[in-house]
Design a protein around this motif. Structure first.
Motif, PDB file in Angstrom:
ATOM      1  N   GLY A  96       0.602  -1.458  -0.035  1.00  0.00           N
ATOM      2  CA  GLY A  96      -0.097   0.147  -0.103  1.00  0.00           C
ATOM      3  C   GLY A  96       0.866   1.262   0.180  1.00  0.00           C
ATOM      4  O   GLY A  96       0.456   2.208  -0.761  1.00  0.00           O
ATOM      5  N   SER A  97       1.908   1.141   0.879  1.00  0.00           N
ATOM      6  CA  SER A  97       2.865   2.691   0.987  1.00  0.00           C
ATOM      7  C   SER A  97       3.435   2.976  -0.607  1.00  0.00           C
ATOM      8  O   SER A  97       3.478   3.831  -0.778  1.00  0.00           O
TER       9      SER A  97
ATOM     10  N   ALA B 249       0.871   4.209  -2.951  1.00  0.00           N
ATOM     11  CA  ALA B 249       0.447   5.509  -2.728  1.00  0.00           C
ATOM     12  C   ALA B 249       1.463   6.431  -3.186  1.00  0.00           C
ATOM     13  O   ALA B 249       1.250   7.584  -3.672  1.00  0.00           O
TER      14      ALA B 249
ATOM     15  N   LEU C 138      -6.966   4.758  -0.465  1.00  0.00           N
ATOM     16  CA  LEU C 138      -5.755   5.127  -0.606  1.00  0.00           C
ATOM     17  C   LEU C 138      -5.412   6.703  -1.280  1.00  0.00           C
ATOM     18  O   LEU C 138      -4.919   7.461  -0.977  1.00  0.00           O
TER      19      LEU C 138
END
Length: 346
Positions: free
Chosen positions: A304-305, A308, A344
């Motif tokens: 996810g990071s 992003a 997100l």
């Protein structure tokens, strides 16, 4: 930034429509229905209009050669009508393999045809009498080219909107310049955020300089594959067949828009090898020759990071709509993935 998704054909269409309704509830902004040489997009968009209430519905894309300009305008106005003003018209030239090979229509003058189609669509939606004498389209048909009985007509119905957004799929410099000049949105393929300005910056600037104020800012689409996963290496391979097909198999040597694009990103040797292998019939080897680095650059695959960070890179490169292809095994996984992605992106 808008979040959209290309329609997935897995399962029956009623199940797909149920999924779109769930995606609407999850906050997805847009669903794009592709056409290529599969089922037509229009019947599906009409069905989805009846099953949804807020999500934007887009054609992604209608190729410009087989529908007359006024039929394209009528169809867009009809879809905008049944969706209560939620339709966006995506158009593009496709390529000679599809236009000449599947439709049996000559592939010529894509720039001129696109410009004239946009003009005729907007004229039709304003309910003006359609009179157009261009390089490629003559409406009404001139005397001597038909019965001589044609007369200027205007659309019977009052459209929901006289300015339905038009997005143009384009890649080459002249085409991108024209898109930035006349369209509401631009849909490139295999968008590489770190190389976009180098490849398209001059064309976008030249087109924007000729853009009229009433069009507003250009809506820039990108269509990366999406997977939020802690094991990206296991997913990268899922993207490679499509890249190999377009880079290797769409056109002949010297006449492949996608091969030229990937080469301009700095993968010239790799693009040439993929094409050589593909045209020799060695498709598995062509797929294996697609570099992981290229897949990562044009996709959103990772934790996810990391995703992003890549979304931020797309945003910094000017992208305003992310219409993704979610890499998921079933409907439940796609809905969960898109819901998480919506959160997100913010």
């Amino acid at each position: 930034m808008r979040v959209g998704m290309f329609l997935n054909y897995a399962g029956g269409f009623r199940e797909v429509a149920d999924e779109v309704a769930e995606l609407e509830r999850a906050g997805v902004d847009l669903i794009a229905v592709p056409e290529a040489y599969s089922f037509d997009a229009i019947s599906q968009l009409g069905f989805l209009a009846a099953r949804t209430s807020t999500i934007t519905l887009a054609s992604g894309i209608l190729q410009i050669y087989t529908r007359t300009p006024t039929l394209t305008a009528m169809t867009a106005a009809g879809l905008d009508y049944v969706s209560d003003g939620r339709f966006e018209l995506g158009i593009g030239a496709s390529g000679p393999q599809v236009i000449e090979g599947f439709h049996g229509v000559r592939y010529d003058a894509p720039l001129a045809r696109t410009r004239e189609i946009v003009e005729i669509c907007r004229m039709t939606w304003r309910r003006e009498r359609v009179v157009h004498q261009g390089a490629k389209y003559h409406i009404p048909l001139p005397e001597g080219e038909g019965t001589g009985l044609g007369k200027p007509l205007k659309l019977i119905n009052h459209p929901v909107r006289e300015r339905i957004p038009i997005t143009i799929a384009s890649l080459g410099p002249k085409s991108v310049e024209q898109t930035a000049e006349i369209a509401d949105g631009w849909l490139p393929m295999f968008f590489h955020p770190e190389r976009a300005a180098e490849v398209w910056g001059d064309a976008l600037a030249a087109g924007t300089a000729k853009r009229t104020a009433d069009l507003g800012p250009l809506d820039v689409f990108a269509s990366p594959a999406l997977a939020i996963t802690d094991h990206p290496e296991a997913v990268l391979s899922l993207v490679k067949p499509q890249l190999a097909l377009y880079v290797g198999g769409m056109g002949a040597r010297g006449k492949n828009f996608y091969n030229d694009l990937i080469a301009s990103y700095g993968f010239e040797a790799e693009a040439a090898r993929i094409q050589d292998l593909y045209l020799e019939g060695r498709k598995d080897e062509a797929i294996a020759a697609v570099p992981d680095e290229l897949v990562r650059a044009v996709s959103l695959i990772g934790p996810g990071s990391y995703v992003a960070e890549r979304v931020a890179a797309f945003r910094a490169a000017g992208v305003t709509t992310l219409t993704v292809t979610p890499l998921a095994r079933n409907s439940a996984e796609r809905i969960a993935l898109m819901s998480g992605f919506r959160a997100l992106v913010g």
